[in-house]
Design a protein around this motif. Sequence first.
Motif, short mmCIF file in Angstrom:
data_model
loop_
_atom_site.label_atom_id
_atom_site.label_comp_id
_atom_site.label_asym_id
_atom_site.label_seq_id
_atom_site.Cartn_x
_atom_site.Cartn_y
_atom_site.Cartn_z
N ARG A 261 1.20 -0.79 0.30
CA ARG A 261 -0.33 -0.29 -0.35
C ARG A 261 0.74 1.61 -0.14
NH1 ARG A 261 -4.35 0.18 4.73
NH2 ARG A 261 -4.64 2.01 3.86
N LEU A 265 1.56 0.23 -4.32
CA LEU A 265 0.21 0.35 -5.20
C LEU A 265 0.63 1.76 -6.13
CD1 LEU A 265 -2.17 -1.49 -3.57
CD2 LEU A 265 -1.02 -2.41 -4.98
N ALA A 266 0.74 2.75 -5.90
CA ALA A 266 1.18 3.71 -6.31
C ALA A 266 1.24 4.36 -7.74
CB ALA A 266 1.46 5.17 -5.69
N VAL A 305 -7.55 -0.29 -0.86
CA VAL A 305 -7.23 0.96 -1.29
C VAL A 305 -8.49 2.02 -1.77
CG1 VAL A 305 -7.04 0.18 -4.33
CG2 VAL A 305 -5.76 -1.07 -2.20
N ASP A 308 -7.42 4.58 0.88
CA ASP A 308 -6.39 5.11 -0.49
C ASP A 308 -6.31 5.83 -1.22
OD1 ASP A 308 -4.31 4.43 1.86
OD2 ASP A 308 -3.50 2.67 1.01
N ARG A 313 -3.52 8.95 -1.76
CA ARG A 313 -2.40 8.91 -2.20
C ARG A 313 -1.78 7.05 -3.21
NH1 ARG A 313 -3.33 6.51 4.21
NH2 ARG A 313 -3.31 8.61 5.29
N ILE A 314 -3.50 6.68 -3.95
CA ILE A 314 -2.88 5.94 -4.85
C ILE A 314 -3.75 6.50 -6.29
CG2 ILE A 314 -3.58 3.19 -6.07
CD1 ILE A 314 -3.46 2.48 -2.97
N SER A 318 -4.34 3.30 -11.40
CA SER A 318 -3.88 2.10 -10.05
C SER A 318 -4.32 0.93 -8.97
CB SER A 318 -2.42 2.72 -9.27
OG SER A 318 -1.65 3.05 -9.75
N ALA A 319 -5.72 2.34 -8.33
CA ALA A 319 -6.45 2.00 -7.53
C ALA A 319 -7.32 1.00 -8.19
CB ALA A 319 -7.37 2.42 -6.83
#
Length: 544
Positions: A261, A265-266, A305, A308, A313-314, A318-319
């Motif tokens: 995380r 994941l970003a 996810v 975030d 944050r993501i 990507s999420a």
Amino acid sequence: MREFRERIAAAQPGRADTDRRWIYVPYDRLTDETGPLTEQPAAETGVVMMEALGKARRRPYHKKKLGLILAGERHFALRQAARGVKVIYLFTEGDHVDGFTEAQRLLGEREMAIMQPAERELRLDVDRARKTGVRLSEVKDTTWLSTEADFDNCYRLSGSQILEAKPLVMDRFYRAMRTKTGILMRGGKPVGGRFSYDAENRRPWRGKPRPPRRPSFAPDAITREALEQVAELFPESFGSIEGFDLPVTREQALEAWRFAREHLLAEFGPYEDAMSSREPDLFHSKISAALNVSLILPGEVIADVVKDADKGRIPLASAEGFIRQVLGWREYMRHVHRVTDGYRKIHGGHPPRDPYAGAKPSALDAHRKLPAAYWGVKCGWNCVDTVVEQVMREGWSHHITRLMVLSNLATLMGVEPRELTDWFWVAYVDAYDWVVETNVLGMGTFGDGGVTATKPYVSGAAYIHRMSDYCEGCRFDPKKATGEGSCPFTALYWSFLERNAERLEGNMRMAMPLVTLAKKPAAERKALRERAEAAINELESARY
């Protein structure tokens, strides 16, 4: 396994434990976060667990997969003991039926509850055990995010009906689940205006950004005992036990997930299809093995996810890409496996007489043997050797290397889909029948004729060259299709189309490449065919 036996002995039930609720915990449902273990206090709970060597010997499973399951089961049993749960932990040389029979003898007339097994093979064992008088009651498997009705209603299936004339396109199910759950939805519409950002997630990786170093999990005494047992009992199994560092407890799985995380994941989305010999894992979370034995749950990771992504944050792409794999593909594949009974119910599935034997759909009439390169014999094709080496070492590689290198080559060659499926089942630490059979017999090889994919996922050298660094230093030139030093993938691709042109006629997604093939001069097609034949002969001439 002296350490484990001594520590678990204190959790054995006594006469005062007759009124506890007894629950059988399968090897792939190592969770006390959901299901029957959460439905009563620990002081009122007993669990039955077992190591069935007959199951472990059914195939030459990767040594690290065996290590993961044995260590995971033992750590989970100790976790339950620490909570005050009583534990019956069995070791049997036979299969699960033998273990169930022994558990019933120890429990007398008491019944065992079991979450509906995810694996068809274990469901068969449960049915066999019941027929001998073992008292097993199935309860709902609450680790899944979707129900049977979610899937069947989405495709308007009833009973055993399978819509062979129309593919069960995953996107339809994924959209339905997004709508039902509200995941990445706002006001009934997808966040950002689109359900899928797949088109934005296809960038090759050229050295930057660099993936950070992942946490590793050094084996403790319990895990070391399990690994020593694997080395002793399964010396001929696939792969290596050396360097084992998989998470085998919930705490370790959560640590691996937290790292993914915060640090991976970003960048996951843009590079999820990229392949690299320098950084083979890139930004993939690598939690599939822990997820498939329930050390961490799909609902948990999706919730994280979404949180975030909401906080920025993501990135949304990507999420969404990650959620599509978990809420989409993972759930979809288990339902396809269920409604087709592991492809036994589709035309051409060839249901075997042995209920444990695999179905053999082969819509493209492919029947070659799997070449020795998949078992570690170097073939000199840098992409293949690189990926197979990683699989032998780790029992894992990410989804594009599975699809566009390993499955691509086998499909282009005309390898029997069942052969490749059984290899994946053996070679990967996250492989279980419900996920491996549908992915390989379906999307990977088009063996199901289009139940799960709208076209065969095949390519020539251009795709591998564009999306990887495998061609650097390879003895083959990806820009040459024939002649000395030419990359065989391109010739195999055109030869595959020529061989299957009649079968693929009418498939709209294959119309353009088939038109291109038809325009090629006869001499060029002959040269491509001869180059493909030479490549196949080279691969098939290698011996284990």
